[in-house]
Design an enzyme around this catalytic site. Structure first.
Site, short mmCIF file in Angstrom:
data_model
loop_
_atom_site.label_atom_id
_atom_site.label_comp_id
_atom_site.label_asym_id
_atom_site.label_seq_id
_atom_site.Cartn_x
_atom_site.Cartn_y
_atom_site.Cartn_z
N THR A 8 2.07 1.64 6.00
CA THR A 8 1.44 2.80 5.38
C THR A 8 0.87 3.65 6.50
O THR A 8 0.35 3.11 7.49
CB THR A 8 0.31 2.40 4.41
OG1 THR A 8 -0.56 3.51 4.17
CG2 THR A 8 -0.54 1.27 4.97
N ASN A 9 0.97 4.96 6.36
CA ASN A 9 0.39 5.85 7.37
C ASN A 9 -1.13 5.84 7.32
O ASN A 9 -1.81 5.74 8.34
CB ASN A 9 0.90 7.28 7.16
CG ASN A 9 2.36 7.45 7.52
OD1 ASN A 9 2.70 7.72 8.66
ND2 ASN A 9 3.23 7.28 6.54
N GLU A 69 5.36 6.79 0.75
CA GLU A 69 5.86 7.05 -0.60
C GLU A 69 6.58 8.38 -0.73
O GLU A 69 7.39 8.57 -1.66
CB GLU A 69 4.71 7.02 -1.62
CG GLU A 69 4.24 5.63 -2.03
CD GLU A 69 3.29 5.04 -1.01
OE1 GLU A 69 3.06 3.83 -1.05
OE2 GLU A 69 2.76 5.80 -0.18
N MET A 124 0.84 -1.21 0.00
CA MET A 124 0.00 0.00 0.00
C MET A 124 0.87 1.26 0.00
O MET A 124 0.90 1.99 0.97
CB MET A 124 -0.93 -0.03 1.23
CG MET A 124 -1.84 -1.24 1.25
SD MET A 124 -2.69 -1.45 2.85
CE MET A 124 -1.37 -2.08 3.89
N CYS A 156 3.55 10.01 4.65
CA CYS A 156 3.11 8.98 3.70
C CYS A 156 4.39 8.28 3.29
O CYS A 156 5.37 8.95 2.92
CB CYS A 156 2.40 9.60 2.50
SG CYS A 156 2.05 8.40 1.19
#
Length: 229
Positions: free
Chosen positions: A83-84, A198, A10, A196
């Site tokens: 994932t946050n 990413e 994710m 996040c």
């Protein structure tokens, strides 16, 4: 070393970073050919993103809870949600297993406090920036949290889903993120949380006039420390 259980996918772009970080950190701590003991359950992010968009968080939470149960059955001694945003369902995931869940926001708040900072900017998905499940946890940890204005939040969110989750890293988006960070600093942020996983693919310390807190790395550091206790 204890076994680290990862709920990933994710997106897989950031989960790959988790795997790299866990192994590098373990090698740094133990030396030689050591690598991390870990188990990964990688979901299909298209399914999760659809549930997010449709507000079907309970269903998304059950998907992650089932993943956590699979990790526990596979021998994991702890679980990380990589994932946050999906920490919105962290309580349900934690309740689904008897092994501890290492909460990403807790690891982040601890790092910010250790740096002697209190007032921080938060970048992430719109869910993370605008809802209380993550900001509230940081604030309960003693932090004063700032987020970008509506235009900035929309920009940050769009780049995450339309670019970074697809492995697209563009200089124009890096410049736009730098401007958002500058605005947060102008509002009084002493540091910026890259909330996040990413985002670390796009910006880092060189892109900010104040310290940045890369949440994937901080989460991985906390996991390795716990695994080696």
């Amino acid at each position: 070393m204890k076994t680290i259980g990862l709920i990933g996918g994710m997106s897989w772009e950031s989960t790959a970073e988790y795997y790299r970080l866990l192994n590098e950190l373990t090698r740094d701590r133990l030396g030689g050919l050591h690598s991390a003991r870990c188990v990964l359950y990688s979901v299909d992010f298209a399914d999760i993103e659809r549930l997010q968009t449709e507000g079907r968080w309970a269903e998304a939470g059950e998907t992650l809870a089932a993943a956590a149960r699979s990790l526990a059955a596979a021998g994991a001694d702890m679980v990380l949600i990589c994932t946050n945003t999906m920490h919105k369902v962290a309580d349900g995931v934690e309740a689904a297993v008897s092994i501890p869940l290492l909460h990403l926001a807790d690891a982040t708040a601890e790092a910010v406090r250790a740096a002697g900072l209190r007032r921080v900017g938060l970048l992430g998905t719109a869910f993370t920036m605008e809802q209380d499940f993550y900001r509230g946890r940081l604030e309960a940890g003693g932090l004063d949290v700032l987020v970008p204005d509506a235009e900035g939040r929309a920009l940050v969110h769009r780049v995450i889903y339309e670019e970074l989750c697809l492995g697209v890293v563009q200089d124009a988006s890096r410049a736009a993120y730098r401007k958002v960070i500058e605005d947060l600093v102008a509002d009084g942020a002493e540091g910026v949380i890259l909330g996040c996983t990413e985002i670390e693919l796009l910006v880092g310390p060189a892109d900010s006039p104040v310290p940045v807190f890369p949440t994937a790395r901080l989460h991985a550091e906390a996991a390795v420390a716990a695994a080696l206790e």
